[in-house]
Design an enzyme around this catalytic site. Structure first.
Site, PDB file in Angstrom:
ATOM      1  N   LYS A  98    -121.513 -36.366 -53.664  1.00 21.41           N
ATOM      2  CA  LYS A  98    -121.458 -35.065 -54.335  1.00 21.41           C
ATOM      3  C   LYS A  98    -122.270 -34.003 -53.602  1.00 21.41           C
ATOM      4  CE  LYS A  98    -122.902 -36.939 -58.196  1.00 21.41           C
ATOM      5  NZ  LYS A  98    -122.876 -38.353 -57.749  1.00 21.41           N
ATOM      6  N   ASP A 135    -125.670 -28.276 -58.023  1.00 21.02           N
ATOM      7  CA  ASP A 135    -125.837 -29.712 -57.841  1.00 21.02           C
ATOM      8  C   ASP A 135    -126.572 -30.298 -59.049  1.00 21.02           C
ATOM      9  OD1 ASP A 135    -125.349 -31.994 -56.311  1.00 21.02           O
ATOM     10  OD2 ASP A 135    -127.317 -31.940 -55.346  1.00 21.02           O
ATOM     11  N   GLU A 136    -126.421 -31.613 -59.256  1.00 17.16           N
ATOM     12  CA  GLU A 136    -127.070 -32.322 -60.366  1.00 17.16           C
ATOM     13  C   GLU A 136    -126.812 -31.611 -61.698  1.00 17.16           C
ATOM     14  OE1 GLU A 136    -128.149 -35.165 -59.797  1.00 17.16           O
ATOM     15  OE2 GLU A 136    -128.672 -35.231 -57.674  1.00 17.16           O
ATOM     16  N   GLN A 138    -125.472 -32.398 -64.374  1.00 20.61           N
ATOM     17  CA  GLN A 138    -125.664 -33.114 -65.644  1.00 20.61           C
ATOM     18  C   GLN A 138    -126.964 -32.708 -66.329  1.00 20.61           C
ATOM     19  OE1 GLN A 138    -125.708 -34.596 -62.645  1.00 20.61           O
ATOM     20  NE2 GLN A 138    -127.561 -35.834 -62.448  1.00 20.61           N
ATOM     21  N   CYS A 195    -118.078 -50.096 -55.613  1.00 19.96           N
ATOM     22  CA  CYS A 195    -119.129 -51.037 -55.979  1.00 19.96           C
ATOM     23  C   CYS A 195    -119.382 -51.978 -54.798  1.00 19.96           C
ATOM     24  CB  CYS A 195    -118.654 -51.816 -57.220  1.00 19.96           C
ATOM     25  SG  CYS A 195    -119.805 -53.065 -57.826  1.00 19.96           S
ATOM     26  N   CYS A 229    -118.944 -54.984 -54.823  1.00 23.22           N
ATOM     27  CA  CYS A 229    -117.891 -56.004 -54.831  1.00 23.22           C
ATOM     28  C   CYS A 229    -116.583 -55.480 -54.264  1.00 23.22           C
ATOM     29  CB  CYS A 229    -117.672 -56.528 -56.246  1.00 23.22           C
ATOM     30  SG  CYS A 229    -116.859 -55.324 -57.333  1.00 23.22           S
TER      31      CYS A 229
END
Length: 203
Positions: A15, A87-88, A90, A145, A147
């Site tokens: 981001k 940015d950020e 949230q 992720c 995985c």
């Protein structure tokens, strides 16, 4: 018509890097941008920091009591703005998310917000929730992720151990706090292990 964009993604989805690339594209064409960051995010100080090692100074650090619309209005009066980049996002309050929306309505300046959708316990951040409600366009930034599956969850580690309890915001503490993006399968696997370990200690 100017629009509000909310580009969200899990940790390490690029981001901040994307924001700095957008800023560079505008500035390369001689246009002025205003880069914002909520002051509650103390990581990097007055700079945006990408995990690729790229940094950029923030133009305006935004405390929770600041009226973002009026701050942008003052900046645009000083010199025309082509875009506002946040940015950020949230960490903005819901009221500040609304003010960013009003920047597009009243000032006709496009706003692009980058941030997380949910916290380490899969609860929505108030600022992100309001942005999701108001944005003209919502875009997901993808990452994977460990995985190999698509990661949409943000897991918190304290001193190297996954934790699933605590305050929503924990950037600076005495302990080492870090975050890891996980797919839902891996997220719930480590969460289950956390609570099994906790129950074992209580018995």
């Amino acid at each position: 018509m100017a629009k509000l964009y909310f580009r969200y993604g899990a940790m390490n989805s690029g981001k901040s890097t994307a924001l700095m690339q957008v800023a560079h594209n505008y500035e390369e064409r001689g246009m002025r941008v205003l880069v914002l960051k909520p002051s509650v995010d103390t990581k990097g100080g007055d700079k945006l920091v990408s995990r690729l090692g790229v940094t950029r100074k923030v133009d305006l650090s935004v405390p929770r009591e600041m009226d973002v619309l009026e701050a942008v209005r003052a900046e645009s009066a000083r010199a025309p703005l082509a875009c506002v980049l946040a940015d950020e996002s949230q960490f903005f309050t819901p009221e500040q998310a609304e003010q960013l929306f009003m920047v597009t309505v009243e000032l006709n300046i496009p706003v692009i917000c980058y941030g997380l959708r949910t916290d380490f316990s899969l609860q929505g951040f108030p600022g992100s929730t309001r942005l999701l409600e108001l944005a003209h366009a919502i875009e997901e930034m993808k990452t994977i992720c460990t995985c190999g599956r698509k990661a949409i969850c943000n897991a918190r580690k304290v001193n190297g151990e996954f934790v699933f309890e605590g305050a929503q915001v924990a950037i600076d503490q005495e302990n080492s706090v870090e975050y890891q993006s996980l797919c839902p399968q891996c997220y719930f696997s480590v969460r289950r292990a956390f609570y099994e370990k906790k129950r074992a200690k209580q018995t």
